[in-house]
Design an enzyme around this catalytic site. Structure first.
Site, PDB file in Angstrom:
ATOM      1  N   ASN A   7       0.856  -1.176   0.000  1.00  0.00           N
ATOM      2  CA  ASN A   7       0.000   0.000   0.000  1.00  0.00           C
ATOM      3  C   ASN A   7       0.902   1.239   0.000  1.00  0.00           C
ATOM      4  O   ASN A   7       1.426   1.635   1.029  1.00  0.00           O
ATOM      5  CB  ASN A   7      -0.881  -0.043   1.264  1.00  0.00           C
ATOM      6  CG  ASN A   7      -1.805   1.146   1.354  1.00  0.00           C
ATOM      7  OD1 ASN A   7      -1.740   2.060   0.539  1.00  0.00           O
ATOM      8  ND2 ASN A   7      -2.667   1.128   2.356  1.00  0.00           N
ATOM      9  N   LYS A  14       3.092   1.027   3.268  1.00  0.00           N
ATOM     10  CA  LYS A  14       2.860  -0.068   4.209  1.00  0.00           C
ATOM     11  C   LYS A  14       2.934  -1.353   3.409  1.00  0.00           C
ATOM     12  O   LYS A  14       2.301  -1.463   2.348  1.00  0.00           O
ATOM     13  CB  LYS A  14       1.480   0.058   4.855  1.00  0.00           C
ATOM     14  CG  LYS A  14       1.417   1.168   5.868  1.00  0.00           C
ATOM     15  CD  LYS A  14       0.047   1.186   6.532  1.00  0.00           C
ATOM     16  CE  LYS A  14      -0.255   2.582   7.027  1.00  0.00           C
ATOM     17  NZ  LYS A  14      -1.651   2.955   6.922  1.00  0.00           N
ATOM     18  N   ARG A  82      -2.650  -2.226  -3.423  1.00  0.00           N
ATOM     19  CA  ARG A  82      -3.812  -1.365  -3.250  1.00  0.00           C
ATOM     20  C   ARG A  82      -3.702  -0.220  -4.255  1.00  0.00           C
ATOM     21  O   ARG A  82      -2.677   0.468  -4.314  1.00  0.00           O
ATOM     22  CB  ARG A  82      -3.832  -0.796  -1.836  1.00  0.00           C
ATOM     23  CG  ARG A  82      -4.975   0.154  -1.663  1.00  0.00           C
ATOM     24  CD  ARG A  82      -4.887   0.911  -0.369  1.00  0.00           C
ATOM     25  NE  ARG A  82      -5.981   1.840  -0.300  1.00  0.00           N
ATOM     26  CZ  ARG A  82      -5.927   3.011   0.311  1.00  0.00           C
ATOM     27  NH1 ARG A  82      -4.841   3.372   0.922  1.00  0.00           N
ATOM     28  NH2 ARG A  82      -6.971   3.790   0.320  1.00  0.00           N
ATOM     29  N   HIS A 171     -12.821   3.233  -0.146  1.00  0.00           N
ATOM     30  CA  HIS A 171     -12.868   2.312   1.006  1.00  0.00           C
ATOM     31  C   HIS A 171     -13.613   1.023   0.651  1.00  0.00           C
ATOM     32  O   HIS A 171     -14.115   0.336   1.539  1.00  0.00           O
ATOM     33  CB  HIS A 171     -13.605   2.939   2.220  1.00  0.00           C
ATOM     34  CG  HIS A 171     -12.857   4.031   2.908  1.00  0.00           C
ATOM     35  ND1 HIS A 171     -13.501   5.094   3.494  1.00  0.00           N
ATOM     36  CD2 HIS A 171     -11.536   4.210   3.122  1.00  0.00           C
ATOM     37  CE1 HIS A 171     -12.600   5.904   4.045  1.00  0.00           C
ATOM     38  NE2 HIS A 171     -11.404   5.384   3.825  1.00  0.00           N
ATOM     39  N   GLY A 201     -12.480   6.313  10.211  1.00  0.00           N
ATOM     40  CA  GLY A 201     -11.062   6.263  10.577  1.00  0.00           C
ATOM     41  C   GLY A 201     -10.450   7.623  10.299  1.00  0.00           C
ATOM     42  O   GLY A 201     -11.087   8.648  10.555  1.00  0.00           O
ATOM     43  N   ARG A 232     -10.181  16.219   6.282  1.00  0.00           N
ATOM     44  CA  ARG A 232     -10.973  16.573   5.093  1.00  0.00           C
ATOM     45  C   ARG A 232     -12.363  17.065   5.497  1.00  0.00           C
ATOM     46  O   ARG A 232     -12.951  16.524   6.437  1.00  0.00           O
ATOM     47  CB  ARG A 232     -11.115  15.356   4.177  1.00  0.00           C
ATOM     48  CG  ARG A 232      -9.907  15.137   3.298  1.00  0.00           C
ATOM     49  CD  ARG A 232     -10.022  13.869   2.502  1.00  0.00           C
ATOM     50  NE  ARG A 232      -9.157  12.834   3.053  1.00  0.00           N
ATOM     51  CZ  ARG A 232      -9.270  11.545   2.796  1.00  0.00           C
ATOM     52  NH1 ARG A 232     -10.212  11.102   1.997  1.00  0.00           N
ATOM     53  NH2 ARG A 232      -8.442  10.676   3.338  1.00  0.00           N
ATOM     54  N   ASP A 274      -6.758  13.728  15.719  1.00  0.00           N
ATOM     55  CA  ASP A 274      -6.871  12.474  16.470  1.00  0.00           C
ATOM     56  C   ASP A 274      -8.083  12.520  17.399  1.00  0.00           C
ATOM     57  O   ASP A 274      -8.149  13.332  18.325  1.00  0.00           O
ATOM     58  CB  ASP A 274      -5.594  12.222  17.279  1.00  0.00           C
ATOM     59  CG  ASP A 274      -5.534  10.770  17.752  1.00  0.00           C
ATOM     60  OD1 ASP A 274      -6.552  10.273  18.271  1.00  0.00           O
ATOM     61  OD2 ASP A 274      -4.479  10.140  17.572  1.00  0.00           O
ATOM     62  N   GLY A 322     -10.637   2.940  12.817  1.00  0.00           N
ATOM     63  CA  GLY A 322     -10.084   3.449  14.083  1.00  0.00           C
ATOM     64  C   GLY A 322     -11.114   4.050  15.024  1.00  0.00           C
ATOM     65  O   GLY A 322     -11.191   3.672  16.203  1.00  0.00           O
ATOM     66  N   GLY A 324     -14.601   4.092  14.566  1.00  0.00           N
ATOM     67  CA  GLY A 324     -15.778   3.215  14.675  1.00  0.00           C
ATOM     68  C   GLY A 324     -15.551   2.038  15.610  1.00  0.00           C
ATOM     69  O   GLY A 324     -16.448   1.626  16.351  1.00  0.00           O
ATOM     70  N   GLU A 380      -8.112  -4.084   5.814  1.00  0.00           N
ATOM     71  CA  GLU A 380      -8.030  -3.875   4.370  1.00  0.00           C
ATOM     72  C   GLU A 380      -6.918  -4.708   3.739  1.00  0.00           C
ATOM     73  O   GLU A 380      -7.062  -5.187   2.615  1.00  0.00           O
ATOM     74  CB  GLU A 380      -7.845  -2.380   4.080  1.00  0.00           C
ATOM     75  CG  GLU A 380      -9.142  -1.630   4.350  1.00  0.00           C
ATOM     76  CD  GLU A 380      -8.992  -0.127   4.309  1.00  0.00           C
ATOM     77  OE1 GLU A 380      -8.524   0.432   5.312  1.00  0.00           O
ATOM     78  OE2 GLU A 380      -9.334   0.473   3.292  1.00  0.00           O
TER      79      GLU A 380
HETATM   80  P1  AMP Z   1      -7.698   4.493  10.998  1.00  0.00           P
HETATM   81  O1  AMP Z   1      -7.586   5.410   9.809  1.00  0.00           O
HETATM   82  O2  AMP Z   1      -8.735   3.439  10.797  1.00  0.00           O
HETATM   83  O3  AMP Z   1      -6.380   3.968  11.454  1.00  0.00           O
HETATM   84  O4  AMP Z   1      -8.250   5.394  12.194  1.00  0.00           O
HETATM   85  C1  AMP Z   1      -7.540   6.470  12.710  1.00  0.00           C
HETATM   86  C2  AMP Z   1      -8.440   7.255  13.630  1.00  0.00           C
HETATM   87  O5  AMP Z   1      -8.948   6.394  14.668  1.00  0.00           O
HETATM   88  C3  AMP Z   1      -7.726   8.410  14.320  1.00  0.00           C
HETATM   89  O6  AMP Z   1      -8.483   9.597  14.215  1.00  0.00           O
HETATM   90  C4  AMP Z   1      -7.664   7.960  15.760  1.00  0.00           C
HETATM   91  O7  AMP Z   1      -7.719   9.000  16.608  1.00  0.00           O
HETATM   92  C5  AMP Z   1      -8.918   7.131  15.886  1.00  0.00           C
HETATM   93  N1  AMP Z   1      -8.877   6.275  17.084  1.00  0.00           N
HETATM   94  C6  AMP Z   1      -8.040   5.241  17.345  1.00  0.00           C
HETATM   95  N2  AMP Z   1      -8.273   4.762  18.595  1.00  0.00           N
HETATM   96  C7  AMP Z   1      -9.277   5.509  19.140  1.00  0.00           C
HETATM   97  C8  AMP Z   1      -9.963   5.515  20.391  1.00  0.00           C
HETATM   98  N3  AMP Z   1      -9.660   4.649  21.353  1.00  0.00           N
HETATM   99  N4  AMP Z   1     -10.932   6.429  20.592  1.00  0.00           N
HETATM  100  C9  AMP Z   1     -11.242   7.324  19.636  1.00  0.00           C
HETATM  101  N5  AMP Z   1     -10.639   7.360  18.434  1.00  0.00           N
HETATM  102  C10 AMP Z   1      -9.663   6.470  18.173  1.00  0.00           C
END
Ligand code: AMP
Length: 606
Positions: A7, A14, A82, A171, A201, A232, A274, A322, A324, A380
């Site tokens: 990816n 990655k 990917r 996605h 995420g 975004r 975050d 992340g 969800g 993914e």
């Molecule tokens: P992803 O792109 O799927 O890796 O998701 C990244 C997002 O998930 C970031 O905004 C993180 O802050 C959020 N995230 C990861 N762990 C948590 C958590 N325990 N509570 C709230 N958000 C989280």
């Protein structure tokens, strides 16, 4: 049979060696800050070390090292790449060759940020691993089934067509993967379920998965449309952008940076992207962070309501990625007050929900909730590994070429015995006029008139024998003429389809509550044929049709129907036949089993 999954993004790479059976990682590589002198590479859990800043050089240096991390007996059997944007061209996983790379390079204007990096990754990896098949897996492919009415923007069509401006959706590997998990968890066939998947995420999108197919998704021509994301903006009035250009003199690059990198959670919270930090600050009273969470969750709720309307109902709502998977706060805010849909959140289960590779699904709805609320772990890379493995295995198998007759089905009706009697008189039985190509089926002498909200169509042929359900099969053109909005469905699948009024003899009239469909193009075949083509009932395949190679064309998304009594034949409707300039004597050939379809089979039919 480990698969190397690559990816390549604009600033990171990655790579993972994945066991497609279990999803387990045999080795992992993460290169960060590509393009800058501070680029670093990290293997498995080891500390990052400096590496080359160019994508190709970093891969050339790091991949051999990654492969050295593998157990002695592990040998890479295929590589899955990917690719963010497949445009209209790539609707399913595709074997990588020189021609493919050339076409992908041509299409880079569609995803200027990501596709060039994907191409670099493909070039470097194919150079290093020449003896194994390489497969491109597209974020857009799962959404290739979104109907035209949902994928079309209301712009002048000549401009839209000139620039391929339409909704593609992204996605896809994640939405497809979690929808499959839902069906497994509920022990139901995905073909019977309407699922709304919320991928929340760094990037966020919602998808309406109706009976296994994506029919709507919140990202559009680019991954900028839809939900509020990390950086975004998601949906915004285009008029606001015109205003900014005029009022602040912003140019294209400035707008690009504003919308893609400075907006979303980062812009609203003024804190960063975050969600963990934003939640913490919100709890401590930071109003910007509170607003960021409110706007974020409101947008997700809005899409869930909309997609329930699009599908005429929903059976499961899924939270993944992340945010969800990890944020009980976000899930609570999104899922509260969805009782009107039949979804009741269980607060205790929501707070306690935790998913991992061994337990990828957690239910967070109350036991009596009609709509199931689920947290599902997405993966993914595993999804890409599965698709790459599948296609590379098939490409190794000898291609079967066998002629498939193509039949163009005119509009017709299947009736129950009750409806036959209501239309033609008590005790009436259908009178065979002539046999049809499928054994036992016949065209009847009986004709009916279809009465739609706008107009009527007379002399529509009834087919026999009678069936357990009424079913009116019409073309898209008929739909417009009658004023009916019918879904594309497999025969027999009439749930939640629109109704229509039928007139038989002596002004006898019946109004059906449901039953009008636009038939999903399909092939009938026997189990022997299926074995020969290496397909199963429910597979989705591509068929090449045409009397000669000069004028052949490919029909994607053709459903395979297998029954001992069937005769080998592909059925398309009159619109498709006309568009393709086909006539009754044309023939087709099973071009290849589309790996996406095969995965869908695994998703939906097992
Ligand atoms: P992803 O792109 O799927 O890796 O998701 C990244 C997002 O998930 C970031 O905004 C993180 O802050 C959020 N995230 C990861 N762990 C948590 C958590 N325990 N509570 C709230 N958000 C989280």
């Amino acid at each position: 049979m480990p698969v190397l999954v690559i990816n390549c993004g604009s600033t990171s790479i990655k790579a993972a060696v994945v066991d497609p059976e279990t999803g387990r990682r045999l080795a992992e590589l993460k290169v960060e800050r590509i393009g800058s002198p501070e680029a670093t590479a990290a293997f498995n859990d080891k500390a990052p070390t400096p590496c080359s800043s160019s994508c190709e050089e970093a891969l050339s240096a790091c991949l051999p090292e990654l492969l050295r991390e593998l157990p002695d007996d592990a040998r890479i059997t295929s590589v899955g790449h990917r690719v963010v944007h497949g445009g209209s061209h790539f609707r399913s996983p595709t074997l990588v060759d020189d021609k493919f790379v050339a076409v992908l390079e041509e299409k880079t204007d569609l995803a200027p940020l990501h596709n060039p990096a994907n191409v670099s990754g493909i070039r470097a990896t194919t150079e290093l691993l020449q003896d194994v098949p390489h497969v491109a897996v597209f974020d857009t492919a799962f959404h290739a089934t979104i109907p035209r009415r949902a994928r079309t923007y209301s712009l002048p069509q000549e401009i839209a067509n000139r620039h391929a401006i339409r909704r593609y959706g992204f996605h896809g590997t994640s939405h497809q993967f979690v929808a499959k998990r839902v069906a497994e968890f509920l022990q139901q066939d995905l073909r019977t379920l309407r699922v709304i998947t919320c991928h929340l995420g760094g990037g966020c999108s919602v998808c309406a998965v109706e009976y296994g197919r994506s029919v709507e998704t919140s990202m559009g021509m680019t991954p900028l449309e839809g939900l509020v994301m990390g950086t975004r903006s998601g949906d915004i009035d285009p008029g606001a952008l015109l205003h900014l250009m005029r009022a602040e003199g912003m140019d294209v690059n400035e707008l690009d940076i504003l919308l893609n990198r400075k907006s979303g959670l980062a812009g609203l919270s003024r804190l960063g992207n975050d969600m963990r930090d934003i939640e913490k600050q919100a709890e401590e009273g930071n109003e910007d962070c509170q607003l960021a969470i409110q706007v974020f969750c409101h947008r997700v709720r809005k899409y869930i309501g909309a997609y329930a309307a699009v599908m005429g109902g929903v059976d499961a709502i899924v939270f993944t990625a992340g945010i969800g998977q990890n944020s009980a706060v976000v899930r609570h805010r999104v899922a509260q007050r969805l009782e009107f849909l039949g979804a009741r959140l269980d607060e205790d289960r929501n707070r306690a929900a935790s998913v991992n590779r061994d337990n990828p699904v957690a239910e967070i709805s109350m036991p009596h909730s009609r709509v199931r609320l689920l947290v599902v772990r997405t993966d993914e890379s595993w999804s890409i590994a599965l698709q790459a493995n599948d296609l590379s295995q098939r490409s190794g198998a000898e291609a079967t070429t066998r002629i498939i007759p193509v039949a163009i089905s005119a509009r017709h009706i299947h009736l129950t015995q009750d409806t036959v009697e209501a239309l033609f008189g008590e005790g009436h039985e259908l009178t065979p006029l002539k046999p049809l190509s499928q054994p036992g089926q016949f065209a009847a002498t009986e004709l009916v008139t279809l009465v739609g909200p706008k107009r009527r169509i007379e002399r529509v042929r009834v087919l026999g024998p009678v069936r357990a359900k009424n079913q009116v099969e019409i073309s898209r053109t008929d739909e417009f003429y009658l004023g009916v909005d019918a879904p594309i469905r497999a025969s027999g699948d009439v749930a939640n389809s629109p109704g229509i009024t039928l007139i038989g003899t002596e002004s006898r009239q019946v109004t059906l509550e449901q039953g009008v469909i636009c038939a999903w193009r399909h092939i009938h075949m026997t189990p022997d044929d299926a074995a020969q083509f290496d397909v199963e009932d429910g597979d989705v395949v591509d068929i090449e049709v045409g009397t000669n190679r000069v004028r052949s064309l490919s029909f994607g998304d053709v459903l395979v129907r297998v029954k001992a009594s069937y005769k080998l034949e592909m059925h398309i409707d009159t619109d498709e036949g006309n568009a393709a300039e086909l006539n009754m004597s044309d023939v087709g050939e099973l071009e290849r089993t589309d790996a996406e379809g095969t995965l869908r089979k695994a998703n939906r039919f097992r």
